[in-house]
Design an enzyme around this catalytic site. Structure first.
Site, mmCIF file in Angstrom:
data_model
loop_
_atom_site.group_PDB
_atom_site.id
_atom_site.type_symbol
_atom_site.label_atom_id
_atom_site.label_comp_id
_atom_site.label_asym_id
_atom_site.label_seq_id
_atom_site.Cartn_x
_atom_site.Cartn_y
_atom_site.Cartn_z
ATOM 1 N N CYS A 43 0.817 -1.213 0.000
ATOM 2 C CA CYS A 43 0.000 0.000 0.000
ATOM 3 C C CYS A 43 0.851 1.264 0.000
ATOM 4 C CB CYS A 43 -0.936 0.001 1.204
ATOM 5 S SG CYS A 43 -2.005 1.455 1.264
ATOM 6 N N CYS A 48 -1.619 1.621 -3.137
ATOM 7 C CA CYS A 48 -2.659 2.641 -3.057
ATOM 8 C C CYS A 48 -2.149 4.054 -2.827
ATOM 9 C CB CYS A 48 -3.685 2.276 -1.982
ATOM 10 S SG CYS A 48 -3.132 1.171 -0.693
ATOM 11 N N LYS A 51 -0.205 5.391 -5.981
ATOM 12 C CA LYS A 51 -1.176 5.398 -7.080
ATOM 13 C C LYS A 51 -2.181 6.532 -6.911
ATOM 14 C CE LYS A 51 -3.865 1.888 -7.334
ATOM 15 N NZ LYS A 51 -4.257 0.471 -7.473
ATOM 16 N N TYR A 180 -9.398 -3.662 -11.094
ATOM 17 C CA TYR A 180 -9.325 -2.266 -10.669
ATOM 18 C C TYR A 180 -7.934 -1.668 -10.876
ATOM 19 C CZ TYR A 180 -7.027 -3.560 -6.251
ATOM 20 O OH TYR A 180 -6.145 -4.025 -5.304
ATOM 21 N N GLU A 184 -7.531 1.612 -13.137
ATOM 22 C CA GLU A 184 -7.001 2.838 -12.537
ATOM 23 C C GLU A 184 -5.800 3.354 -13.315
ATOM 24 O OE1 GLU A 184 -8.290 2.248 -7.852
ATOM 25 O OE2 GLU A 184 -6.371 1.447 -8.548
ATOM 26 N N HIS A 437 -28.336 19.807 -0.083
ATOM 27 C CA HIS A 437 -28.494 20.377 -1.418
ATOM 28 C C HIS A 437 -27.658 21.646 -1.557
ATOM 29 C CE1 HIS A 437 -30.566 21.265 -5.170
ATOM 30 N NE2 HIS A 437 -30.723 22.515 -4.736
ATOM 31 N N GLU A 442 -27.001 13.809 -2.703
ATOM 32 C CA GLU A 442 -28.406 13.886 -2.317
ATOM 33 C C GLU A 442 -29.283 12.949 -3.145
ATOM 34 O OE1 GLU A 442 -30.775 17.476 -3.515
ATOM 35 O OE2 GLU A 442 -28.828 18.176 -4.249
#
Length: 460
Positions: A43, A48, A51, A180, A184, A437, A442
């Site tokens: 990681c 991660c 990346k 993934y 990515e 909002h 939402e």
């Protein structure tokens, strides 16, 4: 435990191993950690974290374009790949140093060596002519990229490990894979101006994700100019005067400057001595129970090497649960249900719970709520990027079984959604939450009409 050199010996200083080691050491246990590479694991060093820095860097191209629509003058923005790499490497070194400091402050000993099991309580430190004993041994060696080693020309390709250290940004790039990691990197290099072709043997990208999510992201990637070739794979890679040529099973040939294989990862068990110690494996992964115990008393394993859910936060929680159970007299097992995940594609994906297909198989009748739309930011700027939001609800109990978001801030949104789904929220409770909002999120709490398959065209 005085008959042993250590109360705990951890093999691997990635996220899971370091968390377990620190907690155990803080209980007063004698702890050592062996790491053959840099401290921090996949990681921090080659996954991660770097990346995500690359994702941030690659997003600026679209930000500059959008900025003009909002009245900003952006003159001749240019990207300096070597400068970015230098800053990235400085930050990774800093983070790795923090891991080392945290281990030392907790009282754990760090050994820079590859460790190999001799038996259930003995570890050999390869290259140091030294063996040590421990009452408990924890294996946390993670995973490594898988490549088809018998493919002709495999010596010409790189993996995700090397992608963080490319000296020169290529003009053309072929990426093999549809998971993934491949997706990515395809979005990253596309954002940095590289002509990207993604080659995947399956019928669509991102196997295991909801089908609407998969189709939606494939469409968005196509809009951005990423060429996606499905239903084919590499037969070989050859090197010529024009670069590297990917010879595909479909008969197509694609010439590029760089070929990246992101075709999956495998548990890193090579040279661990698992056979000698009698540790059971299945499909290359160490077999463990709910408390991360292996088939051998005295040996545990956590993280990607067990191939349960291969995510950094999961490895951390598994490591913490191990330490709580074994050193704090607090039996703890990590619940692998309803774990959220993110794909840092462009747009990004946030997902938690079951896909529609999984829910129908497991629960029979389900209700689907679905929305696909242009976000406010892109509408104003004249962009055509679309967001997707989908809820999967149990038709009988009305409990939310899955939530899937494809949008710029999807990973940030899904974290809070995961809390609600983990607690067993119903659709009525979900809907009783007042919307914030104006936000993209939402839409999650304002969907009232059930989606039917024939509605997809209208929703698009």
């Amino acid at each position: 435990m005085a008959e042993y050199d250590y109360d705990l010996f951890v093999i691997g200083a990635g996220s899971g191993g370091v968390r377990a080691a620190r907690l155990a050491a803080m209980s007063g246990a004698r702890v050592a950690v062996a790491e053959e590479h840099r401290v921090g694991g996949t990681c921090v060093i080659r996954g991660c974290v770097p990346k995500k820095f690359m994702v941030y860097a690659s997003e600026f191209a679209s930000h500059f374009k959008t900025a003009r629509a909002y009245g900003w003058t952006v003159d001749d923005p240019r990207f300096d790949w070597p400068a970015f790499l230098a800053e990235k490497d400085k930050e990774i070194a800093r983070l790795s140093g923090i891991y080392v400091t945290n281990l030392q402050n907790a009282g754990a000993e760090l050994v820079h060596a590859k460790a190999r099991l001799v038996d259930a309580h003995t570890v050999e430190l390869v290259g140091k002519d030294r063996k040590v004993t421990a009452a408990k041994i924890l294996i946390a060696t993670g995973g490594r990229p898988w490549v088809p080693r018998d493919m002709p020309g495999v010596e010409h390709v790189i993996t995700s490990d090397e992608a963080f250290h490319i000296e020169q940004l290529p003009k053309r790039m072929v990426i093999a894979g549809g998971g993934y990691i491949a997706v990515e990197f395809a979005c990253i290099f596309n954002g940095l101006g590289v002509d990207v072709t993604l080659v995947h043997r399956g019928p669509n990208i991102l196997r295991g994700f909801d089908d609407h999510v998969r189709a939606h992201l494939a469409e968005e990637m196509d809009k951005k100019g990423i060429k996606v070739l499905l239903g084919c794979q590499h037969d070989q890679v050859t090197k010529g005067p024009d670069g590297l040529t990917s010879h595909l099973s479909s008969g197509h040939e694609v010439t590029s400057d760089l070929v990246l294989f992101a075709t999956g990862r495998e548990p890193y068990v090579e040279g661990l001595g698992l056979e000698a110690a009698g540790v059971e494996t299945r499909d290359g992964a160490i077999v463990v129970d709910a408390f991360s115990r292996t088939s051998v008393d005295g040996v545990w394993a956590v993280g990607d090497v067990t191939n349960r859910i291969n995510l950094t936060p999961v490895a951390i929680r598994e490591g913490a649960a191990f330490a709580q159970t074994e050193f704090y007299d607090n039996p703890t097992s990590f619940d692998h249900e309803m774990v959220a995940s993110a794909v840092f594609s462009q747009p990004a994906i946030g997902s938690v719970g079951l896909t529609e297909a999984e829910a129908r198989r497991q629960h029979g009748k389900v209700d689907i709520y679905f929305s696909r739309f242009r976000a406010m930011k892109h509408t104003f700027a004249g962009g055509d990027e679309r967001a997707l939001i989908k809820l999967v609800v149990d038709g009988e109990s009305q409990r939310l079984l899955g939530c899937h978001v494809v949008a710029q801030d999807a990973p940030e949104i899904i974290q809070m959604a995961a809390v609600a789904l983990k607690m067993g929220v119903t659709k009525a409770q979900w809907d009783s939450t007042c919307a914030v909002h104006p936000t993209l999120a939402e839409e999650l709490v304002t969907m009232r009409e059930k989606y039917m398959p024939q509605d997809l065209g209208a929703a698009a």
